[in-house]
Every structure is written in C-alpha cells, then in structure tokens.
Design an enzyme around this catalytic site. Structure first.
Site, PDB file in Angstrom:
ATOM      1  N   LYS A 130       0.809  -4.578  47.658  1.00 26.77           N
ATOM      2  CA  LYS A 130      -0.317  -5.439  47.304  1.00 26.77           C
ATOM      3  C   LYS A 130      -1.325  -4.673  46.462  1.00 26.77           C
ATOM      4  O   LYS A 130      -1.708  -5.105  45.367  1.00 26.77           O
ATOM      5  CB  LYS A 130      -1.011  -5.976  48.553  1.00 26.77           C
ATOM      6  CG  LYS A 130      -2.104  -6.994  48.232  1.00 26.77           C
ATOM      7  CD  LYS A 130      -3.088  -7.179  49.361  1.00 26.77           C
ATOM      8  CE  LYS A 130      -4.303  -6.313  49.127  1.00 26.77           C
ATOM      9  NZ  LYS A 130      -5.455  -6.651  49.939  1.00 26.77           N
ATOM     10  N   ASP A 148      -2.264 -11.363  49.167  1.00 21.42           N
ATOM     11  CA  ASP A 148      -3.184 -11.112  50.271  1.00 21.42           C
ATOM     12  C   ASP A 148      -3.098 -12.296  51.232  1.00 21.42           C
ATOM     13  O   ASP A 148      -2.211 -13.154  51.094  1.00 21.42           O
ATOM     14  CB  ASP A 148      -4.606 -10.875  49.760  1.00 21.42           C
ATOM     15  CG  ASP A 148      -5.242 -12.138  49.163  1.00 21.42           C
ATOM     16  OD1 ASP A 148      -4.545 -13.178  49.041  1.00 21.42           O
ATOM     17  OD2 ASP A 148      -6.438 -12.080  48.829  1.00 21.42           O
TER      18      ASP A 148
END
Length: 264
Positions: A130, A148
């Site tokens: 991420k 997320d």
C-alpha cells in the site's frame, strides 16, 4: 461457461469504468491528502498514517521535517525526541522505530534516496505494498492502486472484488482499469469513501454513482437525510470551500491545507 464469464467480466469492467468517470466529474480536485514535497517526505508520512488521520499526520510532519529534513538527519535522530514529535499519531513508539530503521536503510543501501521500484520499496521497514504504491503513484508517476480501508470497502460495495485481502483487491481491481487510471482512481475512491460512502452509514441518497452501485440501499436513501451525512467540502455549510476547490483544482492541496489551518 467461459463465454458467460467473459461477458460478465466485460459488463463489470464497463460499469467500473463508468463509476470512475462519474467520480472524476464529482472530485476533479482529488489528490493525495498527505502533505509532501519529495519522495522521502511521502514515504515517511505514509508510514505514519497507519491507524490515524491524514490531518493528524500533516500536523506532525510539518514539525518533523523542519527538524529532520532528510533521511540522514532522521536516521541520526534521538529516539526519545522522535517519539515526542510522533506521539499525536498514535502507536508512536513503533512508528519511531520504523522511521528510524527506514531512514537508516535508505542511507545505508540507497544513498539516502527513496528507490523508485516496488521491489525495493517493500524491503524498507514499515513499507508494504500500500505504502509502496502511494509513493510510486504520487512521487514517481508510476501507476499503482492504493488499497486502504476506504478503497477496500468501496471496491467490495461496487462489486469489483469479494476479497478482504489488500493484495487480492489490488489485483482484482487492476483487471478492470487501464494502468494509466490506477493512481487517480485510488484518490477518487478514497475521496468518495471519506465524504459519502461511509463505513457505518453511507449516504446512498446523495451518491452520484447510486444508479451504478449494487450496494445501493445499504445506507440512507432519503436525499435530505443523506445530505446531512456528507463530510468535508461536501458537508452542509462548506459550499464556499467546495466552490473554491472546483474553481481551482490545480491548487486543491494548498486549499485543503489552508482550510485545515482555519479555526473551527
């Protein structure tokens, strides 16, 4: 069966791309909501953003980078002083250890510079896919999908994935879009999740993609009640901020920072 599956994937892809176009019209000012001036600031800010808000991180990084402007300076920071600065972000001891180790690794192995490759980024302490995709997409212009909590939630609601695993979500969604759209798609979906498609009570009645969403009806469908659930520049009373963002999309990050500094 294969033909049916191909047809259903094509339909999913068309609907997904239509959703992206609608979100692009709704949020032409979508951008990374972490403040940064270079790849080093972005990678540190993203590591600090775990389990806290971007607003809290932005307040802390202003102080942090004034004191430690680069990897060498941060690698040599006093741990106790660093913990004090990072305290407002939560989990500050672990985060202090991570950014110290991250900075040390950058100095020792990358001449103090943040690498521009995914395979190098994910070897850094505190950096997973991420964070790596955030840095690649926003600091290096390399397309990436940032999964997320907001992105994962909306990807499931839109029917783009059935998974809870961030890596699986990333690959499922990547199949539906051209790589050139990945970074901005990530911003738009996260913006939508923070403003309209909330975790507990999505504002379905005020959603621009309601007609395309298989989860329509999970939240408040009454338009008047839904409008009261909107946040940030879409919230009732923030019309002037929204108007400014729409008029000056190129200054969106600056306008957001100014609005966050204002009292009340």
């Amino acid at each position: 069966m294969a033909i049916a599956e191909a047809g259903s994937l094509l339909a999913l892809k068309r609907r997904a791309r239509k959703i992206n176009r609608v979100l692009a019209d709704k949020y032409p000012y979508a951008h990374a909501e972490l403040d940064f001036r270079n790849p080093f600031e972005l990678v540190v800010a993203t590591v600090l953003s775990a389990q806290t808000t971007d607003v809290a991180v932005n307040q802390v990084t202003k102080i942090l980078f004034a004191r430690y402007p680069d990897a060498k300076a941060l690698a040599e920071a006093d741990p106790a002083e660093l913990e004090t600065i990072l305290q407002p972000t939560g989990f500050f001891r672990a985060k202090a250890r991570n950014v110290l180790a991250l900075s040390t690794r950058l100095v020792d192995e990358f001449d103090g510079e943040v690498p521009g490759r995914l395979e190098d980024l994910v070897t850094l302490p505190g950096v997973g896919r991420k964070t790596a995709n955030v840095v690649l997409g926003n600091a290096f212009g390399v397309p990436g999908i940032t999964v997320d909590t907001h992105f994962g939630r909306l990807a499931r609601r839109f029917g783009w994935t059935a998974s809870d695993d961030p890596v699986k979500i990333e690959f499922d969604v990547a199949e539906l879009f051209e790589p050139r759209d990945w970074t901005m798609l990530s911003h738009r979906v996260v913006f939508h999740g923070r403003r309209i498609c909330h975790s507990r009570k999505p504002a379905c009645g005020a959603c621009p993609v309601a007609s395309l969403c298989p989860s329509y009806g999970d939240g408040e469908t009454d338009p008047v009640k839904a409008a009261k659930l909107l946040k940030y520049e879409l919230a009732p009373g923030n019309e002037a901020l929204l108007e400014q963002l729409l008029a000056e999309t190129h200054r969106a990050a600056e306008i957001r920072m100014e609005s966050q500094r204002r009292p009340g």
